[in-house]
Design an enzyme around this catalytic site. Structure first.
Site, PDB file in Angstrom:
ATOM      1  N   GLU A   1     -58.481   2.700 -34.128  1.00 44.24           N
ATOM      2  CA  GLU A   1     -57.304   3.542 -33.591  1.00 44.24           C
ATOM      3  C   GLU A   1     -55.970   2.829 -34.231  1.00 44.24           C
ATOM      4  O   GLU A   1     -55.096   3.484 -34.791  1.00 44.24           O
ATOM      5  CB  GLU A   1     -57.369   3.644 -32.249  1.00 44.24           C
ATOM      6  CG  GLU A   1     -58.525   4.582 -31.752  1.00 44.24           C
ATOM      7  CD  GLU A   1     -60.051   3.802 -31.745  1.00 44.24           C
ATOM      8  OE1 GLU A   1     -60.873   4.409 -31.742  1.00 44.24           O
ATOM      9  OE2 GLU A   1     -59.965   2.455 -31.707  1.00 44.24           O
TER      10      GLU A   1
ATOM     11  N   HIS B   1     -41.115  -9.237 -29.952  1.00 44.54           N
ATOM     12  CA  HIS B   1     -40.904  -9.815 -31.248  1.00 44.54           C
ATOM     13  C   HIS B   1     -41.038  -8.964 -32.384  1.00 44.54           C
ATOM     14  O   HIS B   1     -40.764  -9.071 -33.475  1.00 44.54           O
ATOM     15  CB  HIS B   1     -42.202 -11.090 -31.497  1.00 44.54           C
ATOM     16  CG  HIS B   1     -41.896 -12.020 -30.566  1.00 44.54           C
ATOM     17  ND1 HIS B   1     -42.530 -13.300 -30.716  1.00 44.54           N
ATOM     18  CD2 HIS B   1     -40.997 -12.423 -29.538  1.00 44.54           C
ATOM     19  CE1 HIS B   1     -41.987 -14.286 -29.685  1.00 44.54           C
ATOM     20  NE2 HIS B   1     -40.954 -13.470 -29.020  1.00 44.54           N
TER      21      HIS B   1
END
Length: 157
Positions: free
Chosen positions: A76, A103
């Site tokens: 996925e 991040h």
């Protein structure tokens, strides 16, 4: 925040739970399927459609993220990452979920429905949805280099 969600048969129970649970917490949940259990379903279309919707929403200025679910979340995630502008991250604990946003400014999270309890998976996904991007220069620079490659094929050192 609008949240686009897609799954395959292995994540269907988790998807139904998340749509109800996160919807009750104020998230606008958009289900990209499937709507019924089919052990032979093919997740790419569901996940790609959810990823396309995230990109379209964000391009129009809407606060939007995505969730893609499967047995492991790997396929996925791969499908979602084929969409230009998507940064899908596989999250398997709270730290990887938060760091994907903080991040990497990931805009789609992939989680394996067979890898976690519903409660654990819900916590991972909520951590992803609620963690802001840090806007730290080094992270912006790195994401920009990825986007340059994605858009032009140029590898920036």
């Amino acid at each position: 925040m609008r949240v686009h969600i897609a799954t395959d048969h292995a994540g269907l129970e988790l998807s139904a739970h998340l749509i109800e649970d996160l919807g009750a917490k104020g998230f606008e949940m958009i289900d990209h399927g499937p709507t019924a259990y089919d052990a032979e379903d093919d997740y790419p279309a569901f996940c790609i459609n959810a990823a396309l919707a995230v990109v379209a929403d964000r391009a129009s200025g809407m606060d939007s993220l995505g969730i893609v679910l499967g047995g492991s979340g790997n396929g996925e995630q791969i499908a979602a990452n084929k969409v230009l502008g998507v940064r899908a991250a596989l999250a398997w604990n709270l730290d990887t979920a938060r760091l994907a946003r903080e991040h990497n400014d990931a805009n789609v999270v992939a989680v394996g429905g067979r890898q976690h309890s519903i409660e654990e998976a819900t916590g991972i996904i909520e951590a992803f949805l609620t963690e802001p991007f840090s806007n730290v220069e080094r992270h912006i620079r790195r994401i920009s280099k990825i986007a340059t490659y994605e858009e032009t094929g140029e590898v920036v050192a």
